[in-house]
Design a protein around this motif. Structure first.
Motif, short mmCIF file in Angstrom:
data_model
loop_
_atom_site.label_atom_id
_atom_site.label_comp_id
_atom_site.label_asym_id
_atom_site.label_seq_id
_atom_site.Cartn_x
_atom_site.Cartn_y
_atom_site.Cartn_z
N LEU A 295 -3.32 11.02 -0.20
CA LEU A 295 -4.09 9.95 -0.83
C LEU A 295 -3.50 8.62 -0.42
CD1 LEU A 295 -6.06 8.82 -3.03
CD2 LEU A 295 -4.20 9.16 -4.66
N THR A 296 -4.34 7.70 0.02
CA THR A 296 -3.88 6.38 0.42
C THR A 296 -4.50 5.32 -0.49
OG1 THR A 296 -3.73 7.10 2.72
CG2 THR A 296 -3.69 4.72 2.31
N SER A 297 -3.65 4.48 -1.08
CA SER A 297 -4.10 3.37 -1.93
C SER A 297 -3.67 2.06 -1.31
CB SER A 297 -3.51 3.49 -3.34
OG SER A 297 -4.13 4.53 -4.07
N ALA B 22 0.86 -1.18 0.00
CA ALA B 22 0.00 0.00 0.00
C ALA B 22 0.90 1.23 0.00
CB ALA B 22 -0.92 0.01 1.23
N PHE B 23 0.40 2.33 -0.56
CA PHE B 23 1.16 3.58 -0.62
C PHE B 23 0.32 4.73 -0.11
CE2 PHE B 23 3.22 0.91 -3.77
CZ PHE B 23 4.57 1.18 -3.58
N GLU B 24 0.97 5.64 0.58
CA GLU B 24 0.36 6.90 1.00
C GLU B 24 1.19 8.04 0.43
OE1 GLU B 24 -1.29 7.75 5.13
OE2 GLU B 24 0.55 8.98 5.10
N LEU B 25 0.58 8.87 -0.40
CA LEU B 25 1.26 9.98 -1.05
C LEU B 25 0.70 11.30 -0.54
CD1 LEU B 25 1.28 8.86 -4.81
CD2 LEU B 25 2.83 8.19 -2.96
N THR B 26 1.58 12.27 -0.35
CA THR B 26 1.18 13.62 -0.02
C THR B 26 1.74 14.56 -1.08
OG1 THR B 26 1.17 13.13 2.35
CG2 THR B 26 1.21 15.44 1.71
N GLY B 27 0.87 15.33 -1.71
CA GLY B 27 1.30 16.29 -2.72
C GLY B 27 1.84 17.56 -2.08
N SER B 28 2.40 18.42 -2.92
CA SER B 28 2.95 19.68 -2.41
C SER B 28 1.86 20.60 -1.86
CB SER B 28 3.73 20.40 -3.50
OG SER B 28 2.87 20.75 -4.57
N ASP B 29 0.59 20.32 -2.19
CA ASP B 29 -0.52 21.11 -1.68
C ASP B 29 -1.02 20.59 -0.34
OD1 ASP B 29 -1.56 18.75 -2.58
OD2 ASP B 29 -3.10 19.64 -3.86
#
Length: 271
Positions: free
Chosen positions: A248-250, A237-244
């Protein structure tokens, strides 16, 4: 032809495996305050810069870049891309961000009423053999874009050469989900993250196996992230955080029997 030389920081191409099945994932979104904007898709106001162009010696050449996306056509970016000067590139943190670019101030060469949307995929290296106001187009403190000629010619006549432009950050719109290309050896894992909508540029990545908690990944370069942990034989599973600041967690992005060299697809940021 412009003098700007696009630096390729790595010869390593991460191949997007078209035959890899896209897996069903679930996700949740966090909220954050929006950027100041003049339109729903704008993340910043119009700013001044300049732009030159390049043309590949052979159109069949795979055009790589300092963000690590490899063959930009196969990766889905096509010719709607840009190399950025050091002032804008932010040591690769800007990779994946989207910009709207328009030609200004030169009625001889500008195509009126046109603009293009490009993704940051490359770096325009400084050339300190020339002054910043001479041949060193990408030298600090210049804000400079290097565009494929196919993109440049949508806003200006090619004879213009080094053109004044305006640009602004906008939200990225991408088809399909975020792609995770997994590579490495042993316990070393490298993940190329591409096709990111929303802010486009990823600021933080966490990974989780079925037998671990959430583990932070480090930025290797561009949008290549790495970790030294044995995650084999575990669904990922991945959790991404954008520069804003949006997260989002998948879950279940990669199945338990994943292998290095494969590409998987997760959920997508809202655009």
């Amino acid at each position: 032809m412009p003098a700007c030389l696009i630096q390729n920081l790595s010869l390593l191409l991460f191949t997007l495996v078209a035959s890899t099945p896209r897996l069903l994932t679930t996700a949740h979104y966090s909220t954050s305050a929006p950027f100041p904007a003049s339109s729903p898709n704008a993340l910043s106001e119009w700013r001044s810069a300049r732009a030159t162009y390049y043309a590949a010696a052979d159109p069949r050449d795979a055009v790589g870049g300092a963000c690590g996306y490899g063959d930009l056509v196969k990766a889905g970016y096509g010719m709607a891309t840009a190399g950025l000067s050091a002032t804008l590139f932010e040591r690769g943190r800007i990779c994946g961000a989207c910009f709207e670019v328009r030609c200004v101030e030169d009625l001889r060469w500008c195509i009126p009423g046109t603009s293009i949307i490009v993704t940051a995929t490359n770096f325009c290296a400084p050339n300190y053999g020339f002054a910043a106001d001479g041949g060193g187009h990408c030298n600090p403190p210049n804000s400079h874009f290097v565009l494929p000629i196919e993109a440049f010619e949508k806003i200006a006549i090619w004879k213009a050469g080094n053109m004044p432009i305006q640009y602004r950050r906008i939200k990225c719109r991408k088809e399909g989900g975020i792609r995770f290309t997994v590579d490495g050896s042993g316990i070393f894992m490298s993940v190329l993250i591409s096709n990111v909508a929303g802010a486009g540029d990823v600021a933080e990545v966490k990974i989780k196996g079925s037998r671990t908690g959430w583990l932070p990944m480090g930025r290797n370069w561009g949008q290549n992230w790495h970790i030294n942990t044995d995650l084999k034989n575990q669904p990922l599973a991945f959790e991404l955080t954008g520069s804003d600041g949006v997260t989002l967690t998948s879950y279940n992005v990669a199945p338990q029997n994943w292998n290095y060299g494969q590409t998987f697809e997760g959920k997508q940021f809202e655009s």
